[in-house]
Scaffold this motif. Structure first.
Motif, mmCIF file in Angstrom:
data_model
loop_
_atom_site.group_PDB
_atom_site.id
_atom_site.type_symbol
_atom_site.label_atom_id
_atom_site.label_comp_id
_atom_site.label_asym_id
_atom_site.label_seq_id
_atom_site.Cartn_x
_atom_site.Cartn_y
_atom_site.Cartn_z
ATOM 1 N N UNK A 180 -40.859 19.933 -26.116
ATOM 2 C CA UNK A 180 -39.666 19.909 -26.859
ATOM 3 C C UNK A 180 -38.313 20.365 -26.060
ATOM 4 N N UNK A 181 -38.532 19.791 -24.923
ATOM 5 C CA UNK A 181 -37.146 19.868 -24.098
ATOM 6 C C UNK A 181 -36.787 18.322 -23.781
ATOM 7 N N UNK A 182 -35.509 18.115 -23.277
ATOM 8 C CA UNK A 182 -35.331 16.699 -23.032
ATOM 9 C C UNK A 182 -36.050 16.310 -21.639
ATOM 10 N N UNK A 183 -36.651 14.883 -21.646
ATOM 11 C CA UNK A 183 -37.455 14.823 -20.270
ATOM 12 C C UNK A 183 -36.540 14.812 -19.190
ATOM 13 N N UNK A 184 -37.124 15.278 -18.113
ATOM 14 C CA UNK A 184 -36.243 15.123 -16.861
ATOM 15 C C UNK A 184 -35.715 13.614 -16.514
ATOM 16 N N UNK A 185 -34.580 13.595 -15.733
ATOM 17 C CA UNK A 185 -33.971 12.348 -15.442
ATOM 18 C C UNK A 185 -34.668 11.391 -14.447
ATOM 19 N N UNK A 186 -34.730 10.225 -14.120
ATOM 20 C CA UNK A 186 -35.152 9.610 -12.890
ATOM 21 C C UNK A 186 -34.169 9.910 -11.886
ATOM 22 N N UNK A 187 -34.521 10.283 -10.648
ATOM 23 C CA UNK A 187 -33.706 10.454 -9.501
ATOM 24 C C UNK A 187 -32.757 9.117 -9.097
ATOM 25 N N UNK A 188 -31.577 9.268 -8.912
ATOM 26 C CA UNK A 188 -30.928 8.179 -8.137
ATOM 27 C C UNK A 188 -31.483 7.444 -7.137
ATOM 28 N N UNK A 189 -31.096 6.034 -6.922
ATOM 29 C CA UNK A 189 -31.800 5.331 -5.786
ATOM 30 C C UNK A 189 -30.795 5.467 -4.630
ATOM 31 N N UNK A 190 -31.258 6.076 -3.516
ATOM 32 C CA UNK A 190 -30.458 6.485 -2.275
ATOM 33 C C UNK A 190 -30.824 5.383 -1.278
ATOM 34 N N UNK A 191 -29.863 4.434 -1.124
ATOM 35 C CA UNK A 191 -30.156 3.282 -0.086
ATOM 36 C C UNK A 191 -30.579 3.738 1.366
ATOM 37 N N UNK A 192 -29.764 4.756 1.728
ATOM 38 C CA UNK A 192 -30.147 5.339 3.241
ATOM 39 C C UNK A 192 -31.626 5.906 3.018
ATOM 40 N N UNK A 193 -31.854 6.635 2.063
ATOM 41 C CA UNK A 193 -33.398 7.271 1.909
ATOM 42 C C UNK A 193 -34.315 6.209 1.994
ATOM 43 N N UNK A 194 -34.178 4.759 1.029
ATOM 44 C CA UNK A 194 -35.047 3.863 1.088
ATOM 45 C C UNK A 194 -35.200 3.339 2.583
ATOM 46 N N UNK A 195 -34.110 3.166 3.182
ATOM 47 C CA UNK A 195 -34.037 2.426 4.689
ATOM 48 C C UNK A 195 -34.852 3.224 5.554
ATOM 49 N N UNK A 196 -34.921 4.586 5.523
ATOM 50 C CA UNK A 196 -35.256 5.467 6.293
ATOM 51 C C UNK A 196 -37.029 5.368 6.088
ATOM 52 N N UNK A 197 -37.032 5.040 4.897
ATOM 53 C CA UNK A 197 -38.774 5.239 4.143
ATOM 54 C C UNK A 197 -39.215 3.914 4.961
ATOM 55 N N UNK A 198 -38.590 2.897 5.413
ATOM 56 C CA UNK A 198 -39.386 1.669 5.992
ATOM 57 C C UNK A 198 -40.160 1.902 7.231
ATOM 58 N N UNK A 199 -39.919 2.878 7.991
ATOM 59 C CA UNK A 199 -40.522 3.040 9.169
ATOM 60 C C UNK A 199 -41.859 3.183 8.880
ATOM 61 N N UNK A 200 -42.319 3.825 7.997
ATOM 62 C CA UNK A 200 -43.554 4.478 7.479
ATOM 63 C C UNK A 200 -44.447 3.353 6.423
ATOM 64 N N UNK A 201 -43.541 2.393 5.693
ATOM 65 C CA UNK A 201 -43.927 1.882 4.532
ATOM 66 C C UNK A 201 -43.235 0.671 4.362
ATOM 67 N N UNK A 202 -42.706 -0.010 5.441
ATOM 68 C CA UNK A 202 -42.011 -1.059 5.167
ATOM 69 C C UNK A 202 -42.781 -2.284 5.250
ATOM 70 N N UNK A 203 -42.139 -3.568 5.098
ATOM 71 C CA UNK A 203 -42.637 -4.979 5.103
ATOM 72 C C UNK A 203 -43.798 -5.299 5.963
#
Length: 582
Positions: free
Chosen positions: A445-468
């Protein structure tokens, strides 16, 4: 059969249109509804000594084209004077629809599109033109040549299917003209809809084309093809291996050494001019390039064949702003001079028919571009971010030496490009999935939570452990490639599509949470306004779910309908009458 009165302009005017009037909406059950699931219309363009290219026929006759569209179709249906195409030739073009959508898609079309890969969905704002052009000597014609084009206009990017269809229909049409065309259109109007995941039998002119319509899961269903009439009376079908895939190896033969660099240019949505010797080579090269990114949807504009007469000519050739994100296929060398400020120009020569690998075009600096006698080459100052996969080139070369069939070579090339695209996209998909709220945070009975914003820097940091590097052996500046990708229309298109799908999933999970809770307990202390608000919101979700815009199970929909009835039943009679008018 009735040849009607003049239909309006080609570049000048058309001289006739064929067929009986039919409904413009093309909803299920109306005339031409099945036809319009595949094609918008069929056009015949002829050469008139006084008028130049002229639109001779449009079928069905009620299909509305603006004067600008008619003019574009006429000019794009004939090779320009630089091509010198004698005999029969097939090619394709793509034009922008003018003046808004004139045939709104019905719900069946929208449902069909929801299951089709993003790269194969029907175009909402463009038409594809599939052309069969014939130019032969004819002493009975004043100009000495018979020149005519049969054109299929569609919103579907099914180039392989429509080329095969034209190959059957056009030669017969050039002999028998209008009656043959009318019969073919009525046969197409009996075809089953192009539903994703189905194998269909499509009868036309005594031949059955058997095709598989790709789905997102791309799992062809077992069992016989979808019946479409008197199946036992028809001959053995002509099986098309694909409705849309070209012979990629044949298209890319002169540029195999640079396929990876061209893939990067496509990924980044870079402007590219393709100058070819004929509309057939031009359109196939452009379509091959734009298919490089599958399953990623190509989000930039592209024109498989383009002429100086096109209504967008000024828009694409202006120097007052940066070149647009478009892949432009042309045959007129005039474009080299007009577009020499473009960052990337690919000049390809006549295709070689021998079994040997043709001479590969060379990478050349844009400063070496000559406006008149431009030699084949890829004129660009771009430096690839990734190291070239030399093993691929050697493998394809070995295949040529062993006389491996072209379809096997194409499979090798297509798999390489698919794995390259997937290696690039999978880290983005993983990061995007991490932005989704946890399911335990979704309460009824509450508004569902929002999708968090896409942060380019956070994504680029994540590539070290889960990159191409986890799925791709290619080395290079992956970070630099992602940074440039973020500025391209393809990132914007991919992000919007994924965000939309995640939002729909969130709405579906919220609806399921509501349906698993007790509405009677919730209503105990709620005002009439709050109950009415819930009813309206549930109804809106139901409409979206029934339109296949929300991934919801049938049991959840049934429960939601019961909740709506329960909530309405708890309200005073006057409010019930408003919410459920007789």
């Amino acid at each position: 059969m009735d040849l009607g009165a003049g239909a309006g302009a080609g570049p000048q005017r058309a001289r006739g249109r064929l067929g009986a009037p039919s409904s413009g909406m093309r909803a299920p059950g109306t005339p031409w509804a099945r036809f319009s699931a595949w094609l918008e219309c069929v056009c015949v363009v002829t050469f008139d000594l006084e008028l130049g290219q002229a639109l001779e026929l449009v079928y069905p006759s009620d299909f509305q084209l603006t004067d600008k569209e008619k003019s574009s179709i006429c000019y794009l249906s004939f090779p320009d004077s630089h091509s010198g195409c004698l005999g029969d030739t097939q090619f394709s073009f793509r034009i922008r629809q003018c003046g808004g959508q004139r045939r709104p898609g019905h719900a069946g079309e929208k449902r069909g599109d929801s299951g089709v890969p993003a790269s194969l969905q029907r175009e909402p704002a463009h038409y594809f033109g599939y052309v069969y052009f014939r130019q032969v000597k004819d002493s009975s014609v004043k100009r000495g040549y018979f020149q005519k084009s049969l054109v299929l206009l569609s919103r579907l990017p099914f180039v392989r299917l429509f080329q095969a269809l034209l190959g059957l229909v056009a030669p017969e049409f050039f002999d028998k003209l209008a009656p043959c065309l009318e019969a073919v259109c009525h046969e197409i109007d009996q075809w089953p809809a192009p539903a994703p995941g189905r194998t269909l039998s499509l009868p036309v002119m005594g031949v059955v084309l058997q095709v598989h319509i790709p789905s997102r899961g791309d799992m062809p269903e077992p069992g016989p093809p979808e019946p479409s009439g008197h199946e036992t009376l028809l001959p053995a079908p002509v099986v098309l291996p694909s409705v849309h895939e070209l012979d990629l190896f044949r298209c890319f033969r002169p540029v195999l050494a640079h396929v990876q660099l061209l893939w990067e240019l496509m990924l980044l949505g870079e402007p590219l001019l393709v100058l070819a010797p004929s509309p057939a080579v031009s359109s196939e090269m452009v379509l091959a390039l734009t298919s490089c990114l599958q399953p990623l949807k190509f989000c930039c504009d592209y024109r498989p064949y383009f002429t100086i007469h096109d209504s967008e000519f000024k828009e694409f050739t202006t120097r007052t702003q940066a070149p647009p994100n478009v892949v432009l296929g042309v045959t007129n060398p005039f474009f080299i001079k007009t577009l020499q400020h473009w960052p990337h120009i690919l000049r390809v020569g006549e295709p070689k028919t021998s079994g040997d690998l043709p001479k590969q075009v060379k990478l050349k600096k844009p400063s070496r571009l000559k406006t008149l006698d431009t030699k084949p080459g890829l004129y660009t100052a771009y430096t690839a971010h990734l190291h070239r996969d030399k093993a691929l080139f050697r493998r394809l070369l070995k295949g040529l030496q062993k006389k491996r069939p072209s379809d096997v070579q194409t499979a090798v090339l297509r798999r390489h490009l698919l794995e390259l695209t997937q290696s690039f996209i999978i880290p983005l998909e993983h990061y995007m999935a991490s932005l989704m709220p946890l399911q335990k945070g979704i309460v009824p009975w509450k508004t569902p939570p929002q999708i968090r914003p896409f942060c380019q820097d956070d994504f680029l940091h994540s590539l070290e452990r889960s990159g191409p590097q986890l799925t791709c052996v290619l080395k290079g500046d992956w970070l630099g490639l992602y940074r440039r990708f973020f500025k391209s229309p393809h990132f914007d298109g991919w992000y919007r599509q994924r965000h939309r799908e995640m939002t729909q999933k969130l709405e579906a999970l919220h609806l399921e949470a509501i349906c698993e809770a007790s509405i009677e307990i919730w209503m105990k202390d709620k005002s009439e306004v709050e109950v009415v608000d819930l009813i309206l919101k549930l109804r809106e979700r139901l409409v979206r779910a029934q339109g296949h815009q929300l991934p919801v199970k049938e049991a959840t929909l049934k429960q939601a309908r019961l909740y709506i009835d329960t909530a309405i039943g708890s309200l005073p009679k006057d409010l019930q009458a408003v919410l459920c008018p007789p």
